[in-house]
Design a protein around this motif. Structure first.
Motif, PDB file in Angstrom:
ATOM      1  N   ARG A  45      13.142  46.698   3.307  1.00  0.00           N
ATOM      2  CA  ARG A  45      12.543  47.712   4.174  1.00  0.00           C
ATOM      3  C   ARG A  45      11.670  48.671   3.376  1.00  0.00           C
ATOM      4  O   ARG A  45      10.552  49.014   3.785  1.00  0.00           O
ATOM      5  CB  ARG A  45      13.654  48.470   4.904  1.00  0.00           C
ATOM      6  CG  ARG A  45      13.155  49.365   6.040  1.00  0.00           C
ATOM      7  CD  ARG A  45      12.984  50.787   5.594  1.00  0.00           C
ATOM      8  NE  ARG A  45      14.225  51.318   5.058  1.00  0.00           N
ATOM      9  CZ  ARG A  45      14.275  52.409   4.299  1.00  0.00           C
ATOM     10  NH1 ARG A  45      13.163  53.051   3.966  1.00  0.00           N
ATOM     11  NH2 ARG A  45      15.444  52.853   3.840  1.00  0.00           N
TER      12      ARG A  45
ATOM     13  N   PRO B 116       5.565  44.189  13.010  1.00  0.00           N
ATOM     14  CA  PRO B 116       6.870  43.641  13.418  1.00  0.00           C
ATOM     15  C   PRO B 116       7.847  43.524  12.253  1.00  0.00           C
ATOM     16  O   PRO B 116       9.062  43.643  12.446  1.00  0.00           O
ATOM     17  CB  PRO B 116       6.514  42.262  13.991  1.00  0.00           C
ATOM     18  CG  PRO B 116       5.180  41.924  13.423  1.00  0.00           C
ATOM     19  CD  PRO B 116       4.471  43.228  13.261  1.00  0.00           C
TER      20      PRO B 116
ATOM     21  N   LEU C 178      11.588  45.047  12.282  1.00  0.00           N
ATOM     22  CA  LEU C 178      12.731  44.175  12.044  1.00  0.00           C
ATOM     23  C   LEU C 178      13.602  44.685  10.898  1.00  0.00           C
ATOM     24  O   LEU C 178      14.835  44.723  11.011  1.00  0.00           O
ATOM     25  CB  LEU C 178      12.242  42.756  11.739  1.00  0.00           C
ATOM     26  CG  LEU C 178      13.333  41.713  11.457  1.00  0.00           C
ATOM     27  CD1 LEU C 178      14.277  41.594  12.648  1.00  0.00           C
ATOM     28  CD2 LEU C 178      12.703  40.363  11.131  1.00  0.00           C
ATOM     29  N   THR C 179      12.981  45.084   9.794  1.00  0.00           N
ATOM     30  CA  THR C 179      13.776  45.550   8.653  1.00  0.00           C
ATOM     31  C   THR C 179      14.503  46.854   8.972  1.00  0.00           C
ATOM     32  O   THR C 179      15.642  47.060   8.532  1.00  0.00           O
ATOM     33  CB  THR C 179      12.889  45.737   7.411  1.00  0.00           C
ATOM     34  OG1 THR C 179      11.772  46.582   7.730  1.00  0.00           O
ATOM     35  CG2 THR C 179      12.387  44.403   6.893  1.00  0.00           C
TER      36      THR C 179
ATOM     37  N   HIS D  40      21.730  47.965  11.799  1.00  0.00           N
ATOM     38  CA  HIS D  40      22.597  47.134  12.646  1.00  0.00           C
ATOM     39  C   HIS D  40      24.066  47.351  12.267  1.00  0.00           C
ATOM     40  O   HIS D  40      24.435  47.250  11.090  1.00  0.00           O
ATOM     41  CB  HIS D  40      22.234  45.658  12.483  1.00  0.00           C
ATOM     42  CG  HIS D  40      22.730  44.800  13.602  1.00  0.00           C
ATOM     43  ND1 HIS D  40      24.066  44.502  13.785  1.00  0.00           N
ATOM     44  CD2 HIS D  40      22.066  44.191  14.620  1.00  0.00           C
ATOM     45  CE1 HIS D  40      24.216  43.742  14.845  1.00  0.00           C
ATOM     46  NE2 HIS D  40      23.015  43.531  15.380  1.00  0.00           N
TER      47      HIS D  40
ATOM     48  N   LEU E 230      17.470  45.840  11.163  1.00  0.00           N
ATOM     49  CA  LEU E 230      18.515  45.201  10.368  1.00  0.00           C
ATOM     50  C   LEU E 230      19.307  46.227   9.566  1.00  0.00           C
ATOM     51  O   LEU E 230      20.541  46.157   9.485  1.00  0.00           O
ATOM     52  CB  LEU E 230      17.896  44.167   9.423  1.00  0.00           C
ATOM     53  CG  LEU E 230      17.477  42.830  10.033  1.00  0.00           C
ATOM     54  CD1 LEU E 230      16.743  41.991   8.999  1.00  0.00           C
ATOM     55  CD2 LEU E 230      18.697  42.079  10.553  1.00  0.00           C
TER      56      LEU E 230
END
Length: 222
Positions: A47, A21, A25-26, A32, A29
């Motif tokens: 990351r 996870p 997530l990284t 994004h 982000l």
């Protein structure tokens, strides 16, 4: 010693689970659209480090599987030139791109390979070549057609003893599991042989060290 390796195998599995996870997530982000520009370098660094830890754990798991003859490949038809680019992308935070050049001349370059493991193997070889080469030496990755398939050559500026490097590229199982350093590099010959390939290390008479990795073709080249 078998208990030590079983412990390492279990720990690697346990550590790999929470990393998944974190990786997702990284990556989310970093991509994004509303991420502030000033935070992008920080997120990218996070990351890259999470990805590096994930690859290390995967290498440890492969090390344990190879030691017990349980390592199996997931083969697909892939373009070797794409593998080269992915490997260089993986190590861009370690190896400066001006120090690495490519001469990708192979016309027949589709091989049946485990993409993830082949990328990781090539990345380990490039990082090792970088570590052995004195600045401002250049590392050259080249490909060419070979009678037995396709040949990938790594030419670095080091004066490494070919016999010593050949030994380092073999999966030797140390008596003390804690001494198992450079796992990705030591798995090189195992991964290459599982791909039915060959790996030869020689000294370049004009200077430097040559690593020739030859793989059989696995499809029709575009």
């Amino acid at each position: 010693m078998a208990e030590d390796w079983s412990l390492i195998d279990g720990l690697a599995h346990d550590l790999r689970t929470p990393l998944t996870p974190m990786m997702l997530l990284t990556h989310m982000l970093e991509e994004h659209p509303r991420l502030p520009t000033e935070l992008l370098p920080i997120v990218r660094m996070l990351r890259e480090n999470v990805d590096a830890e994930s690859r290390l754990l995967d290498a440890i798991l492969d090390w344990c599987r190879a030691r017990d003859s349980r390592l199996e490949l997931s083969l697909t038809a892939i373009d070797l030139h794409e593998v080269v680019q992915e490997a260089l992308d993986q190590v861009r935070s370690i190896v400066e791109h001006p120090r690495v050049t490519t001469e990708l001349g192979a016309q027949r370059r589709v091989v049946a390979a485990d993409r993830t493991r082949l990328v990781r193997t090539l990345a380990a070889l490039v990082v090792d070549a970088h570590a052995r080469s004195a600045a401002p030496g250049v590392i050259v990755l080249s490909t060419r057609d070979d009678p037995t398939g396709v040949r990938l050559r790594i030419h670095d500026a080091s004066r490494t003893d070919p016999n010593l490097l050949t030994q380092a590229l073999q999966a030797t199982w140390p008596d003390d599991a804690r001494r198992a350093l450079d796992i990705g590099l030591r798995l090189t010959r195992v991964i290459v042989e599982l791909h039915r390939g060959t790996l030869i290390v020689t000294a370049d008479p004009s200077g430097g060290t040559l690593i020739d990795l030859t793989l059989p073709l696995g499809g029709v080249s575009p």
